[in-house]
Design a protein around this motif. Structure first.
Motif, PDB file in Angstrom:
ATOM      1  N   ALA A  65       6.678  -0.546  -0.671  1.00  0.00           N
ATOM      2  CA  ALA A  65       5.419  -0.319  -0.396  1.00  0.00           C
ATOM      3  C   ALA A  65       5.088  -1.599  -0.461  1.00  0.00           C
ATOM      4  O   ALA A  65       3.896  -2.121   0.507  1.00  0.00           O
ATOM      5  CB  ALA A  65       4.444   0.341  -0.643  1.00  0.00           C
ATOM      6  N   ARG A  90       0.842  -1.118  -0.096  1.00  0.00           N
ATOM      7  CA  ARG A  90       0.269  -0.095   0.475  1.00  0.00           C
ATOM      8  C   ARG A  90       0.947   1.577  -0.188  1.00  0.00           C
ATOM      9  O   ARG A  90       2.529   0.882   0.164  1.00  0.00           O
ATOM     10  CB  ARG A  90      -0.697   0.105   1.268  1.00  0.00           C
ATOM     11  CG  ARG A  90      -2.147  -1.436   1.524  1.00  0.00           C
ATOM     12  CD  ARG A  90      -2.331  -0.764   2.666  1.00  0.00           C
ATOM     13  NE  ARG A  90      -3.939  -2.050   2.345  1.00  0.00           N
ATOM     14  CZ  ARG A  90      -5.012  -2.372   2.631  1.00  0.00           C
ATOM     15  NH1 ARG A  90      -5.408  -0.781   2.803  1.00  0.00           N
ATOM     16  NH2 ARG A  90      -6.065  -2.776   3.082  1.00  0.00           N
ATOM     17  N   ILE A  91       0.130   2.279  -0.579  1.00  0.00           N
ATOM     18  CA  ILE A  91       1.079   3.842  -0.554  1.00  0.00           C
ATOM     19  C   ILE A  91      -0.124   4.481   0.338  1.00  0.00           C
ATOM     20  O   ILE A  91      -1.147   5.277  -0.517  1.00  0.00           O
ATOM     21  CB  ILE A  91       1.799   3.592  -1.899  1.00  0.00           C
ATOM     22  CG1 ILE A  91       2.192   3.469  -2.326  1.00  0.00           C
ATOM     23  CG2 ILE A  91       2.387   5.680  -1.473  1.00  0.00           C
ATOM     24  CD1 ILE A  91       3.212   4.015  -3.611  1.00  0.00           C
ATOM     25  N   PRO A  92       0.575   5.239   1.368  1.00  0.00           N
ATOM     26  CA  PRO A  92      -0.916   6.018   2.054  1.00  0.00           C
ATOM     27  C   PRO A  92      -0.851   7.481   1.179  1.00  0.00           C
ATOM     28  O   PRO A  92       0.388   7.706   0.630  1.00  0.00           O
ATOM     29  CB  PRO A  92       0.145   6.215   3.412  1.00  0.00           C
ATOM     30  CG  PRO A  92       1.252   5.467   3.310  1.00  0.00           C
ATOM     31  CD  PRO A  92       1.556   5.248   1.950  1.00  0.00           C
ATOM     32  N   GLY A  93      -1.379   7.638   1.148  1.00  0.00           N
ATOM     33  CA  GLY A  93      -2.603   9.025   0.726  1.00  0.00           C
ATOM     34  C   GLY A  93      -2.272   9.403  -1.014  1.00  0.00           C
ATOM     35  O   GLY A  93      -1.605  10.422  -1.558  1.00  0.00           O
ATOM     36  N   PHE A  94      -2.278   8.381  -1.185  1.00  0.00           N
ATOM     37  CA  PHE A  94      -1.478   8.145  -2.924  1.00  0.00           C
ATOM     38  C   PHE A  94      -2.613   9.163  -3.709  1.00  0.00           C
ATOM     39  O   PHE A  94      -2.218   9.827  -4.540  1.00  0.00           O
ATOM     40  CB  PHE A  94      -1.235   6.475  -3.437  1.00  0.00           C
ATOM     41  CG  PHE A  94      -1.092   6.629  -5.147  1.00  0.00           C
ATOM     42  CD1 PHE A  94       0.003   6.442  -5.305  1.00  0.00           C
ATOM     43  CD2 PHE A  94      -1.887   6.483  -5.670  1.00  0.00           C
ATOM     44  CE1 PHE A  94       0.913   6.405  -6.332  1.00  0.00           C
ATOM     45  CE2 PHE A  94      -1.831   5.920  -6.688  1.00  0.00           C
ATOM     46  CZ  PHE A  94      -0.130   6.160  -7.387  1.00  0.00           C
ATOM     47  N   TYR A  95      -3.829   8.212  -3.296  1.00  0.00           N
ATOM     48  CA  TYR A  95      -5.018   9.126  -4.555  1.00  0.00           C
ATOM     49  C   TYR A  95      -5.799  10.854  -3.756  1.00  0.00           C
ATOM     50  O   TYR A  95      -6.115  11.811  -4.314  1.00  0.00           O
ATOM     51  CB  TYR A  95      -5.999   8.412  -3.833  1.00  0.00           C
ATOM     52  CG  TYR A  95      -6.067   6.999  -5.654  1.00  0.00           C
ATOM     53  CD1 TYR A  95      -6.075   7.360  -6.589  1.00  0.00           C
ATOM     54  CD2 TYR A  95      -5.996   5.532  -4.695  1.00  0.00           C
ATOM     55  CE1 TYR A  95      -5.636   6.356  -7.324  1.00  0.00           C
ATOM     56  CE2 TYR A  95      -5.596   4.981  -5.568  1.00  0.00           C
ATOM     57  CZ  TYR A  95      -5.374   4.798  -6.691  1.00  0.00           C
ATOM     58  OH  TYR A  95      -5.045   3.620  -7.316  1.00  0.00           O
ATOM     59  N   TYR A 140       8.367   4.221  -1.936  1.00  0.00           N
ATOM     60  CA  TYR A 140       6.985   5.708  -1.725  1.00  0.00           C
ATOM     61  C   TYR A 140       7.906   6.634  -0.921  1.00  0.00           C
ATOM     62  O   TYR A 140       8.539   5.985   0.051  1.00  0.00           O
ATOM     63  CB  TYR A 140       6.022   5.843  -1.720  1.00  0.00           C
ATOM     64  CG  TYR A 140       5.439   5.067  -0.467  1.00  0.00           C
ATOM     65  CD1 TYR A 140       5.502   3.685  -0.196  1.00  0.00           C
ATOM     66  CD2 TYR A 140       5.296   6.175   0.719  1.00  0.00           C
ATOM     67  CE1 TYR A 140       5.479   3.963   1.582  1.00  0.00           C
ATOM     68  CE2 TYR A 140       4.803   5.733   1.943  1.00  0.00           C
ATOM     69  CZ  TYR A 140       5.357   4.631   2.681  1.00  0.00           C
ATOM     70  OH  TYR A 140       4.471   3.916   3.869  1.00  0.00           O
ATOM     71  N   VAL A 187       2.990  12.496  -2.635  1.00  0.00           N
ATOM     72  CA  VAL A 187       3.939  10.717  -2.309  1.00  0.00           C
ATOM     73  C   VAL A 187       4.478  10.961  -3.570  1.00  0.00           C
ATOM     74  O   VAL A 187       3.843  11.160  -5.165  1.00  0.00           O
ATOM     75  CB  VAL A 187       2.062  10.439  -2.497  1.00  0.00           C
ATOM     76  CG1 VAL A 187       3.041   9.340  -2.401  1.00  0.00           C
ATOM     77  CG2 VAL A 187       1.345  10.291  -1.107  1.00  0.00           C
ATOM     78  N   MET A 224      -5.279  10.515 -12.222  1.00  0.00           N
ATOM     79  CA  MET A 224      -5.762  10.115 -11.718  1.00  0.00           C
ATOM     80  C   MET A 224      -6.009   9.782 -10.308  1.00  0.00           C
ATOM     81  O   MET A 224      -5.853   9.813  -9.668  1.00  0.00           O
ATOM     82  CB  MET A 224      -6.692   8.734 -12.155  1.00  0.00           C
ATOM     83  CG  MET A 224      -7.041   9.006 -13.974  1.00  0.00           C
ATOM     84  SD  MET A 224      -8.330   7.491 -14.351  1.00  0.00           S
ATOM     85  CE  MET A 224      -6.765   6.812 -14.444  1.00  0.00           C
ATOM     86  N   THR A 225      -5.425  11.077  -9.577  1.00  0.00           N
ATOM     87  CA  THR A 225      -4.139  11.110  -8.525  1.00  0.00           C
ATOM     88  C   THR A 225      -4.215  12.587  -8.227  1.00  0.00           C
ATOM     89  O   THR A 225      -3.939  13.494  -9.604  1.00  0.00           O
ATOM     90  CB  THR A 225      -3.121  10.488  -8.300  1.00  0.00           C
ATOM     91  OG1 THR A 225      -1.711  11.112  -8.633  1.00  0.00           O
ATOM     92  CG2 THR A 225      -2.496   9.455  -8.861  1.00  0.00           C
ATOM     93  N   ARG A 226      -4.102  12.899  -7.040  1.00  0.00           N
ATOM     94  CA  ARG A 226      -4.406  14.777  -7.213  1.00  0.00           C
ATOM     95  C   ARG A 226      -2.915  14.946  -6.986  1.00  0.00           C
ATOM     96  O   ARG A 226      -2.606  15.952  -7.003  1.00  0.00           O
ATOM     97  CB  ARG A 226      -4.976  15.291  -5.599  1.00  0.00           C
ATOM     98  CG  ARG A 226      -6.679  14.969  -5.697  1.00  0.00           C
ATOM     99  CD  ARG A 226      -7.068  15.196  -4.177  1.00  0.00           C
ATOM    100  NE  ARG A 226      -9.052  14.875  -5.000  1.00  0.00           N
ATOM    101  CZ  ARG A 226      -9.811  15.081  -5.816  1.00  0.00           C
ATOM    102  NH1 ARG A 226      -9.176  16.325  -6.779  1.00  0.00           N
ATOM    103  NH2 ARG A 226     -10.752  14.310  -5.865  1.00  0.00           N
ATOM    104  N   CYS A 227      -1.656  14.134  -6.341  1.00  0.00           N
ATOM    105  CA  CYS A 227      -0.688  14.230  -5.529  1.00  0.00           C
ATOM    106  C   CYS A 227       0.378  13.083  -5.528  1.00  0.00           C
ATOM    107  O   CYS A 227       1.606  13.629  -5.237  1.00  0.00           O
ATOM    108  CB  CYS A 227      -1.525  15.708  -4.308  1.00  0.00           C
ATOM    109  SG  CYS A 227      -1.435  13.920  -2.965  1.00  0.00           S
ATOM    110  N   CYS A 228       0.468  12.626  -6.600  1.00  0.00           N
ATOM    111  CA  CYS A 228       1.168  11.848  -6.698  1.00  0.00           C
ATOM    112  C   CYS A 228       2.138  11.709  -7.619  1.00  0.00           C
ATOM    113  O   CYS A 228       1.524  12.078  -9.194  1.00  0.00           O
ATOM    114  CB  CYS A 228       0.691  10.414  -6.728  1.00  0.00           C
ATOM    115  SG  CYS A 228       1.448   9.252  -6.540  1.00  0.00           S
ATOM    116  N   GLU A 282       6.478  10.316   1.560  1.00  0.00           N
ATOM    117  CA  GLU A 282       5.719  11.444   1.559  1.00  0.00           C
ATOM    118  C   GLU A 282       6.125  12.523   0.921  1.00  0.00           C
ATOM    119  O   GLU A 282       7.978  13.239   1.567  1.00  0.00           O
ATOM    120  CB  GLU A 282       4.694  11.237   2.533  1.00  0.00           C
ATOM    121  CG  GLU A 282       3.849  10.274   2.422  1.00  0.00           C
ATOM    122  CD  GLU A 282       2.825   9.980   3.958  1.00  0.00           C
ATOM    123  OE1 GLU A 282       1.717  11.127   4.246  1.00  0.00           O
ATOM    124  OE2 GLU A 282       3.476   9.135   4.726  1.00  0.00           O
TER     125      GLU A 282
END
Lengths: 153, 153
Positions: free
Chosen positions: B132, A134-139, B149, B106, B65-69, B151
């Motif tokens: 991850a 998993r990658i936290p905060g990805f989306y 990954y 991320v 399709m991600t906000r900040c990745c 942050e």
């Protein structure tokens, strides 16, 4: 694209699922358009049709720069068919296609941990997919990526 | 693409690293060409130049399709500069760019578990990237995917 169907059929199905954001729908439409115009596309679209209507579809493709890995980008199932096995059947259809092409391989599915995707994740798990990580905060804030995979033989 | 440099400069650098397969080099060349011809590209190329020569580069882009990745697709460092901090500097450069654009986010890096990538993985780990997860056999028999990954705040 399967014979006799149009991009609009798939976009309409995607919207009807309730799981596609406006941005995702736009990306789907654009990619399906690119596929139609590119005979060398490595994307594959398989569907389930009843009475001439697309009830669901799976869109997947070979992962660039891998020998035998495939990514499932979208599985869409109309709301009235959700929870009745169609998602799993579409996944099996994709796996049969991959087995037919490559004999064996690895299938990856990336999805969100949001509750809207609980049912979808259960479909993957029932179908033998395992969580790779998993990658936290990805989306977005509090919206993690979860990566599933399955080895196909 | 940074001013005054050509696609050939980057392709030559990639080949010289010894880490790019023929297929990867071809994909790099194609993608850089697409970027040049598409002012709306979401890919970013940053480099380290000395005496007019590209010593290394990092190629990355916002994850659809991600906000900040963001995904780091390639980091290339010429062989004579490897093990001397340039990979980490390029990664920092990419992170500064991302912070400047999005404030936070991320960053994801996917790589192979093969021994050729030992040094690269150490760079990621030193730079604060966490593992991850892994997918066995992703790139081929015995060649696993490992997903890193970090942050960014």
């Amino acid at each position: 694209m399967p014979d006799g169907r149009t991009i609009a059929d798939y976009v309409e199905t995607a919207v009807e699922t309730g799981a596609f954001s406006g941005e995702e729908t736009a990306v789907l439409e654009e990619i399906l358009g690119d596929c139609l115009n590119n005979p060398q596309t490595t994307y594959v679209l398989l569907d389930a049709v009843e009475d001439g209507r697309v009830e669901g579809f799976v869109f997947f493709g070979r992962t660039p720069m891998t020998r035998c890995c495939w990514d499932i980008y979208w599985i869409a199932v109309r709301s009235h068919r959700q929870g009745r096995g169609l998602g799993g059947q579409l996944l099996e259809k994709a796996e049969r296609y991959i087995r037919g092409r490559d004999g064996s391989g690895v299938v990856r599915i990336e999805t969100s941990t949001r509750s809207e995707y609980d049912a979808a994740r259960r479909v993957y798990e029932r179908q033998g997919y395992r969580e790779a990580g998993r990658i936290p905060g990805f989306y977005g804030q509090g919206d993690d990526l979860v990566i599933y995979y399955r080895e196909i033989r």
